[in-house]
Design a protein around this motif. Sequence first.
Motif, short mmCIF file in Angstrom:
data_model
loop_
_atom_site.label_atom_id
_atom_site.label_comp_id
_atom_site.label_asym_id
_atom_site.label_seq_id
_atom_site.Cartn_x
_atom_site.Cartn_y
_atom_site.Cartn_z
N ILE A 103 0.88 -1.18 0.00
CA ILE A 103 0.00 0.00 0.00
C ILE A 103 0.91 1.22 0.00
O ILE A 103 1.78 1.35 0.86
CB ILE A 103 -0.90 0.03 1.25
N SER A 104 0.73 2.11 -0.99
CA SER A 104 1.56 3.30 -1.06
C SER A 104 0.84 4.40 -1.82
O SER A 104 0.43 4.20 -2.96
CB SER A 104 2.89 2.98 -1.76
N GLN A 105 0.66 5.54 -1.18
CA GLN A 105 0.06 6.68 -1.87
C GLN A 105 0.91 7.04 -3.08
O GLN A 105 0.43 7.12 -4.20
CB GLN A 105 -0.04 7.87 -0.91
N SER A 106 2.21 7.30 -2.82
CA SER A 106 3.10 7.82 -3.87
C SER A 106 3.52 6.76 -4.88
O SER A 106 3.82 7.08 -6.03
CB SER A 106 4.36 8.39 -3.23
N GLY A 107 3.58 5.51 -4.43
CA GLY A 107 4.11 4.45 -5.29
C GLY A 107 5.62 4.50 -5.43
O GLY A 107 6.20 3.75 -6.22
N GLU A 108 6.26 5.38 -4.67
CA GLU A 108 7.71 5.56 -4.80
C GLU A 108 8.45 5.34 -3.49
O GLU A 108 9.67 5.53 -3.44
CB GLU A 108 8.04 6.98 -5.30
N THR A 109 7.77 4.99 -2.42
CA THR A 109 8.44 4.83 -1.12
C THR A 109 9.49 3.72 -1.20
O THR A 109 9.16 2.56 -1.51
CB THR A 109 7.40 4.54 -0.03
N LEU A 110 10.72 4.08 -0.92
CA LEU A 110 11.83 3.14 -1.16
C LEU A 110 11.68 1.86 -0.33
O LEU A 110 11.86 0.76 -0.84
CB LEU A 110 13.17 3.82 -0.86
N ALA A 157 0.96 15.60 5.23
CA ALA A 157 0.18 14.65 6.04
C ALA A 157 -0.90 14.01 5.17
O ALA A 157 -1.73 14.69 4.58
CB ALA A 157 -0.45 15.37 7.22
N SER A 158 -0.87 12.71 5.11
CA SER A 158 -1.79 11.99 4.23
C SER A 158 -3.20 11.99 4.82
O SER A 158 -3.40 11.71 6.00
CB SER A 158 -1.28 10.56 4.10
N THR A 159 -4.19 12.33 4.01
CA THR A 159 -5.58 12.36 4.49
C THR A 159 -6.48 11.58 3.53
O THR A 159 -6.87 10.45 3.80
CB THR A 159 -6.09 13.81 4.63
C1 F6R Z 1 1.80 10.47 7.22
C2 F6R Z 1 2.33 10.12 5.91
C3 F6R Z 1 3.38 9.06 5.83
C4 F6R Z 1 3.16 8.18 4.58
C5 F6R Z 1 4.35 7.21 4.41
C6 F6R Z 1 4.14 6.24 3.26
O1 F6R Z 1 0.79 11.43 7.14
O2 F6R Z 1 1.92 10.66 4.91
O3 F6R Z 1 3.41 8.27 6.99
O4 F6R Z 1 1.96 7.47 4.72
O5 F6R Z 1 5.53 7.94 4.18
O6 F6R Z 1 3.98 6.91 2.05
P1 F6R Z 1 3.37 6.21 0.79
O7 F6R Z 1 1.96 5.88 1.09
O8 F6R Z 1 3.52 7.21 -0.33
O9 F6R Z 1 4.18 4.95 0.54
#
Ligand code: F6R
Length: 366
Positions: A103-110, A157-159
Amino acid sequence: ELGPYSHFMQKEIHEQPRAIADTIEALIDDGVFSAELFGDKAADVLAGVEGIQILACGTSYYAGLTARYWIEEIAGLPCTVEIASEYRYRTAVANPKYLIVTISQSGETLDTMEALKYAKSLGHPHTLSICNVPESAIPRASELVYYTRAGAEIGVASTKAFTTQLVALFTLAVTLAKLHGRLDEATEAEHLDALRHLPGSVQHALNLEPQVKAWADRFAPKDHALFLGRGVHYPIAMEGALKLKEISYIHAEAYPAGELKHGPLALVDAQMPVVVIAPNDRLLEKVKSNMQEVRARGGELFVFTDEDSHFGPSEGVHVIRAPRHVGVLSPVVHTIPVQMLAYHVALARGTDVDKPRNLAKSVTVE
Ligand code: F6R
């Protein structure tokens, strides 16, 4: 770009009814839960898996923790959830029958990307990515994909990414239940109906903003806060604590309410605000007795509940109620007030809400 809003975070909090509706649009149009929502090859893969291993970081990890309750309860499949940066560096025992879900919002989290690669190297043939950014690295490296349609998220901050991940994961749980013969037609219709009404229920929760804002001044001078929840709402307490610490710089910790007496109760005194997520679910009576433990030590309670709980304010107990209990999707609705609380406390403290110190939107380094 901000329209009537003061910050991207506030705008993105208010975009959630739309973001959720967009994320489930294809499902609502079809009127049935189907494997195709996860890609062409999904039917065989999802029908064949014997368990789910979720890997993610931060807020996305909390979405995974929430999903575990749905996957085990609705689909009857075992589910484990692990922080990607831990999984990637331990000797894990792979069960190739488990589907890896990142699960990743950005799709780039290392760390999440490296955890995915590590899972594959251990012999996991099947992978699914829940992601908000089309064609980013993690979905490109995955066999199956479900794109959340939150739209660009600019606030650090992710919402809206979190609540759309939750609906994607709920959709996954129900789809798995169906493919594994654990879903009758009436229940499928009920789950679909719950999703269809969700944007409206989230809007009702957004309408509580003036009440939440009125709490902000009480938190602003504090150095610490506790967040409590039980069951499927425990990860929402964790998300509330993370939001508060990252944008207001108040130290906040989440605990499953039943753990209080095993240690953290020693922290509670009149200076300690305690936020409780207490909807009218089967654990409410348990949560109420945990709240009494807090009150008995002088702790001030700030309770998010719903009308159905018939839970009222009293001395040292502040209560905000969502209009009704929405059943299985209640964690999504209860996310809204904890986001708004963090936002308004940060405003009261004058921090840089959209760009909190020391943090980056996309963490592409270790
Ligand atoms: C908190 C926040 C981070 C991301 C985390 C993973 O508000 O935004 O904890 O959730 O860095 O990021 P993604 O989802 O892009 O892999």
